[in-house]
Enzyme design. Structure first.
Site, PDB file in Angstrom:
ATOM      1  N   THR A  30       0.818  -1.216   0.000  1.00  0.00           N
ATOM      2  CA  THR A  30       0.000   0.000   0.000  1.00  0.00           C
ATOM      3  C   THR A  30       0.852   1.266   0.000  1.00  0.00           C
ATOM      4  O   THR A  30       0.414   2.311  -0.502  1.00  0.00           O
ATOM      5  CB  THR A  30      -0.948   0.012   1.206  1.00  0.00           C
ATOM      6  OG1 THR A  30      -0.189  -0.236   2.407  1.00  0.00           O
ATOM      7  CG2 THR A  30      -2.029  -1.046   1.065  1.00  0.00           C
ATOM      8  N   LYS A 224      -5.628  -7.219 -13.113  1.00  0.00           N
ATOM      9  CA  LYS A 224      -4.263  -7.286 -13.634  1.00  0.00           C
ATOM     10  C   LYS A 224      -3.893  -8.742 -13.898  1.00  0.00           C
ATOM     11  O   LYS A 224      -4.339  -9.632 -13.195  1.00  0.00           O
ATOM     12  CB  LYS A 224      -3.281  -6.670 -12.639  1.00  0.00           C
ATOM     13  CG  LYS A 224      -3.657  -5.252 -12.196  1.00  0.00           C
ATOM     14  CD  LYS A 224      -2.659  -4.666 -11.231  1.00  0.00           C
ATOM     15  CE  LYS A 224      -2.598  -5.373  -9.889  1.00  0.00           C
ATOM     16  NZ  LYS A 224      -3.828  -5.178  -9.085  1.00  0.00           N
ATOM     17  N   ASP A 257       1.590  -2.698  -7.764  1.00  0.00           N
ATOM     18  CA  ASP A 257       1.276  -1.569  -6.879  1.00  0.00           C
ATOM     19  C   ASP A 257       1.311  -0.252  -7.652  1.00  0.00           C
ATOM     20  O   ASP A 257       0.467   0.625  -7.457  1.00  0.00           O
ATOM     21  CB  ASP A 257       2.280  -1.510  -5.724  1.00  0.00           C
ATOM     22  CG  ASP A 257       2.337  -2.802  -4.929  1.00  0.00           C
ATOM     23  OD1 ASP A 257       1.301  -3.484  -4.818  1.00  0.00           O
ATOM     24  OD2 ASP A 257       3.424  -3.126  -4.428  1.00  0.00           O
TER      25      ASP A 257
END
Length: 306
Positions: A30, A224, A257
Protein backbone atom coordinates in the site's frame (compact mmCIF):
# COMPACT_ATOMS: atom_id res chain seq x y z
CA UNK A 1 -12.51 16.63 0.11
CA UNK A 2 -8.97 16.70 1.48
CA UNK A 3 -6.90 14.49 -0.72
CA UNK A 4 -6.09 10.81 -0.64
CA UNK A 5 -4.97 8.21 1.89
CA UNK A 6 -3.55 4.71 1.78
CA UNK A 7 -3.91 2.32 4.73
CA UNK A 8 -1.49 -0.46 5.56
CA UNK A 9 2.05 -1.39 6.53
CA UNK A 10 5.25 0.20 5.27
CA UNK A 11 8.25 -1.93 6.21
CA UNK A 12 11.96 -1.45 6.34
CA UNK A 13 13.37 -2.99 3.17
CA UNK A 14 16.81 -4.54 2.84
CA UNK A 15 17.67 -5.01 -0.82
CA UNK A 16 20.51 -7.28 -1.86
CA UNK A 17 23.56 -5.71 -3.42
CA UNK A 18 26.98 -7.16 -4.21
CA UNK A 19 28.80 -9.09 -1.50
CA UNK A 20 27.55 -8.48 2.03
CA UNK A 21 26.34 -4.93 1.37
CA UNK A 22 22.61 -4.25 1.84
CA UNK A 23 20.63 -1.10 1.07
CA UNK A 24 18.00 0.11 3.54
CA UNK A 25 14.79 1.47 2.09
CA UNK A 26 11.05 1.60 2.79
CA UNK A 27 8.32 -0.31 0.99
CA UNK A 28 5.11 -2.28 1.31
CA UNK A 29 2.25 -2.86 -1.10
CA UNK A 30 0.00 0.00 0.00
CA UNK A 31 2.94 2.36 0.47
CA UNK A 32 4.25 1.55 -3.01
CA UNK A 33 0.84 2.54 -4.38
CA UNK A 34 0.81 5.71 -2.28
CA UNK A 35 4.30 6.57 -3.59
CA UNK A 36 3.01 6.40 -7.16
CA UNK A 37 -0.08 8.44 -6.33
CA UNK A 38 2.07 11.10 -4.63
CA UNK A 39 4.34 11.30 -7.68
CA UNK A 40 1.40 11.74 -10.06
CA UNK A 41 -0.72 14.09 -7.95
CA UNK A 42 -0.36 17.85 -7.67
CA UNK A 43 1.67 18.92 -4.65
CA UNK A 44 -1.30 20.81 -3.18
CA UNK A 45 -3.28 17.56 -2.83
CA UNK A 46 -2.84 16.13 0.67
CA UNK A 47 -1.57 12.55 0.67
CA UNK A 48 -1.31 10.55 3.88
CA UNK A 49 -0.13 7.06 4.72
CA UNK A 50 -2.35 5.74 7.49
CA UNK A 51 -0.74 3.10 9.69
CA UNK A 52 0.81 2.86 13.16
CA UNK A 53 4.43 3.63 13.97
CA UNK A 54 6.94 3.03 16.72
CA UNK A 55 9.01 5.56 18.61
CA UNK A 56 12.40 4.03 17.74
CA UNK A 57 15.01 5.66 15.48
CA UNK A 58 13.98 3.57 12.46
CA UNK A 59 10.37 4.72 12.81
CA UNK A 60 11.47 8.36 13.10
CA UNK A 61 13.59 7.96 9.97
CA UNK A 62 10.70 6.33 8.14
CA UNK A 63 8.29 9.17 8.97
CA UNK A 64 10.94 11.71 7.98
CA UNK A 65 11.36 9.93 4.64
CA UNK A 66 7.62 10.21 4.06
CA UNK A 67 7.65 13.91 4.88
CA UNK A 68 10.60 14.57 2.56
CA UNK A 69 8.45 13.25 -0.27
CA UNK A 70 5.22 15.04 0.62
CA UNK A 71 3.49 12.18 2.42
CA UNK A 72 1.98 12.68 5.87
CA UNK A 73 0.73 10.18 8.43
CA UNK A 74 -2.55 11.92 9.39
CA UNK A 75 -3.65 10.79 12.88
CA UNK A 76 -1.74 7.49 12.82
CA UNK A 77 -0.76 6.44 16.35
CA UNK A 78 2.86 6.53 17.56
CA UNK A 79 3.21 3.56 19.90
CA UNK A 80 5.89 3.62 22.63
CA UNK A 81 8.19 0.63 22.39
CA UNK A 82 6.92 -0.47 18.97
CA UNK A 83 9.00 -0.72 15.79
CA UNK A 84 8.53 -1.30 12.08
CA UNK A 85 8.49 -4.66 10.34
CA UNK A 86 11.48 -5.66 8.24
CA UNK A 87 11.98 -7.70 5.10
CA UNK A 88 14.94 -8.60 2.89
CA UNK A 89 14.60 -8.94 -0.85
CA UNK A 90 16.84 -10.97 -3.13
CA UNK A 91 16.68 -11.29 -6.90
CA UNK A 92 17.16 -14.17 -9.29
CA UNK A 93 17.27 -12.33 -12.57
CA UNK A 94 14.31 -9.95 -12.35
CA UNK A 95 12.24 -12.18 -10.07
CA UNK A 96 12.27 -11.52 -6.35
CA UNK A 97 12.05 -13.53 -3.16
CA UNK A 98 11.47 -12.27 0.36
CA UNK A 99 12.30 -13.03 3.98
CA UNK A 100 10.15 -11.28 6.60
CA UNK A 101 10.42 -10.20 10.25
CA UNK A 102 7.06 -8.57 11.01
CA UNK A 103 5.20 -10.47 13.73
CA UNK A 104 5.36 -7.58 16.22
CA UNK A 105 5.31 -4.68 13.75
CA UNK A 106 3.65 -1.46 14.89
CA UNK A 107 1.38 -1.45 11.82
CA UNK A 108 -0.56 -4.37 13.30
CA UNK A 109 -2.04 -1.80 15.71
CA UNK A 110 -3.22 0.70 13.08
CA UNK A 111 -6.84 0.26 14.18
CA UNK A 112 -6.19 0.34 17.94
CA UNK A 113 -7.77 3.81 18.21
CA UNK A 114 -11.00 3.86 16.16
CA UNK A 115 -11.45 7.61 16.66
CA UNK A 116 -7.94 8.38 15.36
CA UNK A 117 -8.50 6.07 12.40
CA UNK A 118 -11.77 7.83 11.59
CA UNK A 119 -10.00 11.21 11.70
CA UNK A 120 -7.33 9.93 9.32
CA UNK A 121 -9.96 8.84 6.79
CA UNK A 122 -12.43 11.70 7.22
CA UNK A 123 -13.28 13.77 4.18
CA UNK A 124 -10.97 12.02 1.73
CA UNK A 125 -11.49 11.97 -2.00
CA UNK A 126 -10.00 8.47 -2.13
CA UNK A 127 -8.87 5.82 0.37
CA UNK A 128 -6.91 2.76 -0.75
CA UNK A 129 -6.23 -0.47 1.17
CA UNK A 130 -5.37 -4.08 0.44
CA UNK A 131 -5.75 -7.67 1.51
CA UNK A 132 -2.37 -7.41 3.19
CA UNK A 133 -3.72 -4.52 5.27
CA UNK A 134 -6.44 -6.86 6.51
CA UNK A 135 -4.20 -9.89 6.91
CA UNK A 136 -1.81 -8.25 9.39
CA UNK A 137 -4.67 -7.28 11.72
CA UNK A 138 -6.56 -9.26 14.33
CA UNK A 139 -10.17 -10.02 13.42
CA UNK A 140 -11.57 -7.32 15.72
CA UNK A 141 -9.26 -4.72 14.17
CA UNK A 142 -10.32 -5.76 10.67
CA UNK A 143 -13.90 -5.03 11.67
CA UNK A 144 -12.89 -1.61 13.02
CA UNK A 145 -11.12 -0.80 9.75
CA UNK A 146 -13.96 -1.94 7.49
CA UNK A 147 -16.47 0.01 9.59
CA UNK A 148 -14.32 3.14 9.30
CA UNK A 149 -14.02 2.69 5.54
CA UNK A 150 -17.75 2.13 5.22
CA UNK A 151 -18.46 5.32 7.17
CA UNK A 152 -16.06 7.28 4.96
CA UNK A 153 -17.75 5.87 1.89
CA UNK A 154 -21.15 7.00 3.16
CA UNK A 155 -19.67 10.49 3.48
CA UNK A 156 -18.61 10.53 -0.17
CA UNK A 157 -15.12 9.00 -0.13
CA UNK A 158 -14.25 6.62 -2.94
CA UNK A 159 -12.79 3.34 -1.61
CA UNK A 160 -10.29 1.29 -3.64
CA UNK A 161 -9.18 -2.24 -2.72
CA UNK A 162 -6.59 -4.71 -4.00
CA UNK A 163 -7.14 -8.19 -2.50
CA UNK A 164 -3.38 -8.92 -2.88
CA UNK A 165 -3.64 -12.47 -1.54
CA UNK A 166 -0.58 -13.69 0.37
CA UNK A 167 -1.32 -17.18 1.78
CA UNK A 168 1.33 -17.07 4.51
CA UNK A 169 -0.41 -14.12 6.17
CA UNK A 170 -3.75 -15.90 6.59
CA UNK A 171 -4.73 -18.77 8.86
CA UNK A 172 -6.33 -20.57 5.91
CA UNK A 173 -8.15 -19.92 2.63
CA UNK A 174 -11.57 -19.81 4.30
CA UNK A 175 -10.46 -16.92 6.51
CA UNK A 176 -8.96 -15.08 3.56
CA UNK A 177 -12.07 -15.55 1.39
CA UNK A 178 -14.32 -14.30 4.19
CA UNK A 179 -12.42 -11.07 4.76
CA UNK A 180 -11.66 -10.33 1.12
CA UNK A 181 -15.36 -10.72 0.33
CA UNK A 182 -16.23 -8.42 3.24
CA UNK A 183 -13.77 -5.83 1.93
CA UNK A 184 -15.31 -5.94 -1.53
CA UNK A 185 -18.56 -4.97 0.13
CA UNK A 186 -17.15 -1.53 1.04
CA UNK A 187 -15.18 -0.95 -2.18
CA UNK A 188 -16.06 1.20 -5.18
CA UNK A 189 -13.00 0.08 -7.17
CA UNK A 190 -11.27 -3.33 -7.04
CA UNK A 191 -7.79 -3.91 -8.44
CA UNK A 192 -7.19 -7.67 -8.20
CA UNK A 193 -4.40 -9.75 -9.75
CA UNK A 194 -5.79 -12.75 -11.62
CA UNK A 195 -3.32 -15.43 -10.40
CA UNK A 196 -4.10 -14.41 -6.80
CA UNK A 197 -7.84 -14.72 -7.43
CA UNK A 198 -7.39 -18.08 -9.15
CA UNK A 199 -5.48 -19.34 -6.14
CA UNK A 200 -7.94 -18.03 -3.55
CA UNK A 201 -11.33 -18.37 -5.25
CA UNK A 202 -10.62 -20.84 -8.06
CA UNK A 203 -11.47 -18.36 -10.80
CA UNK A 204 -10.73 -19.85 -14.21
CA UNK A 205 -10.56 -16.61 -16.17
CA UNK A 206 -10.19 -12.87 -15.48
CA UNK A 207 -13.81 -12.55 -16.59
CA UNK A 208 -14.89 -14.80 -13.71
CA UNK A 209 -12.92 -12.61 -11.29
CA UNK A 210 -14.52 -9.43 -12.59
CA UNK A 211 -18.03 -10.88 -12.60
CA UNK A 212 -17.70 -12.19 -9.03
CA UNK A 213 -16.59 -8.76 -7.81
CA UNK A 214 -19.36 -6.97 -9.69
CA UNK A 215 -21.86 -9.34 -8.05
CA UNK A 216 -20.35 -8.35 -4.70
CA UNK A 217 -21.32 -4.75 -5.45
CA UNK A 218 -18.08 -3.28 -6.83
CA UNK A 219 -18.82 -0.73 -9.54
CA UNK A 220 -15.41 -0.86 -11.25
CA UNK A 221 -12.90 -3.71 -11.49
CA UNK A 222 -9.47 -3.75 -13.13
CA UNK A 223 -8.05 -7.28 -13.23
CA UNK A 224 -4.26 -7.29 -13.63
CA UNK A 225 -2.66 -10.34 -15.23
CA UNK A 226 1.10 -9.82 -15.54
CA UNK A 227 2.19 -9.53 -19.16
CA UNK A 228 -1.30 -10.42 -20.34
CA UNK A 229 -3.95 -7.74 -20.98
CA UNK A 230 -5.80 -6.27 -18.02
CA UNK A 231 -9.57 -6.70 -17.99
CA UNK A 232 -11.59 -3.61 -17.08
CA UNK A 233 -15.21 -4.09 -16.02
CA UNK A 234 -17.40 -1.07 -15.27
CA UNK A 235 -20.78 0.36 -16.10
CA UNK A 236 -19.38 1.08 -19.56
CA UNK A 237 -18.92 -2.63 -20.19
CA UNK A 238 -15.85 -4.86 -20.42
CA UNK A 239 -12.61 -3.73 -22.06
CA UNK A 240 -9.15 -5.25 -22.33
CA UNK A 241 -6.01 -3.17 -22.01
CA UNK A 242 -2.78 -4.66 -23.41
CA UNK A 243 0.22 -4.67 -21.11
CA UNK A 244 3.43 -2.93 -22.15
CA UNK A 245 6.04 -5.60 -22.80
CA UNK A 246 9.55 -5.03 -21.47
CA UNK A 247 12.22 -7.11 -23.16
CA UNK A 248 14.64 -7.22 -20.24
CA UNK A 249 13.01 -6.27 -16.91
CA UNK A 250 15.40 -5.36 -14.11
CA UNK A 251 13.18 -5.89 -11.04
CA UNK A 252 9.47 -6.73 -11.01
CA UNK A 253 9.00 -5.53 -7.43
CA UNK A 254 6.09 -3.09 -7.11
CA UNK A 255 4.79 -3.41 -10.68
CA UNK A 256 1.21 -4.17 -9.65
CA UNK A 257 1.28 -1.57 -6.88
CA UNK A 258 2.41 1.14 -9.30
CA UNK A 259 -0.29 0.06 -11.77
CA UNK A 260 -2.85 0.59 -9.02
CA UNK A 261 -1.55 4.04 -8.12
CA UNK A 262 -1.41 5.27 -11.70
CA UNK A 263 -4.85 3.84 -12.48
CA UNK A 264 -6.46 5.53 -9.49
CA UNK A 265 -4.85 8.91 -10.17
CA UNK A 266 -5.91 8.79 -13.82
CA UNK A 267 -9.49 8.02 -12.78
CA UNK A 268 -9.48 10.87 -10.25
CA UNK A 269 -8.29 13.15 -13.04
CA UNK A 270 -11.25 12.18 -15.19
CA UNK A 271 -9.84 9.51 -17.52
CA UNK A 272 -12.15 6.70 -18.60
CA UNK A 273 -11.25 3.27 -17.18
CA UNK A 274 -9.62 2.01 -20.39
CA UNK A 275 -7.57 5.22 -20.64
CA UNK A 276 -6.50 4.90 -17.01
CA UNK A 277 -5.42 1.30 -17.59
CA UNK A 278 -3.25 2.29 -20.56
CA UNK A 279 -1.44 4.88 -18.43
CA UNK A 280 -1.11 2.40 -15.57
CA UNK A 281 0.51 -0.18 -17.85
CA UNK A 282 3.08 2.40 -18.99
CA UNK A 283 3.93 3.27 -15.40
CA UNK A 284 4.24 -0.39 -14.38
CA UNK A 285 6.55 -1.01 -17.35
CA UNK A 286 8.76 1.87 -16.26
CA UNK A 287 8.92 0.58 -12.67
CA UNK A 288 10.22 -2.85 -13.65
CA UNK A 289 13.10 -1.19 -15.48
CA UNK A 290 14.58 0.18 -12.23
CA UNK A 291 15.67 -1.57 -9.05
CA UNK A 292 13.39 -1.49 -6.03
CA UNK A 293 9.70 -0.87 -5.55
CA UNK A 294 9.96 2.93 -5.48
CA UNK A 295 10.89 4.36 -8.85
CA UNK A 296 11.99 8.03 -8.95
CA UNK A 297 9.10 10.46 -9.19
CA UNK A 298 10.33 11.77 -12.54
CA UNK A 299 10.39 8.24 -13.97
CA UNK A 300 6.77 7.73 -12.90
CA UNK A 301 5.63 11.12 -14.23
CA UNK A 302 7.33 10.62 -17.57
CA UNK A 303 5.68 7.22 -18.07
CA UNK A 304 2.29 8.55 -16.99
CA UNK A 305 2.50 11.30 -19.57
CA UNK A 306 2.77 14.42 -17.46
Amino acid sequence: MRGIASVGECMLELSGQSGETWRLGYAGDTFNTMWTMRALTQAAVATDYVSAFGDDPFSHQQIAFFQEHGIGIASSPIIPGARPGLYAITLTGAERSFAYWRSDAAARQLARDPAALARSLDGRQLVYFSGITLAILEASARTVLLNALSESRRSGTRIAFDPNYRPRLWQDTDEARLWVTSALGVADVALPTFPDEAALFGDRTPEETAERMVRAGVAEVAVKNGEEPALIASRGGHHTSPAVRVAAPVDTTGAGDSFNGAYLVARLQGDEPHEAAAKAHRVAAAVIQVRGALAPFETLRSAFGE
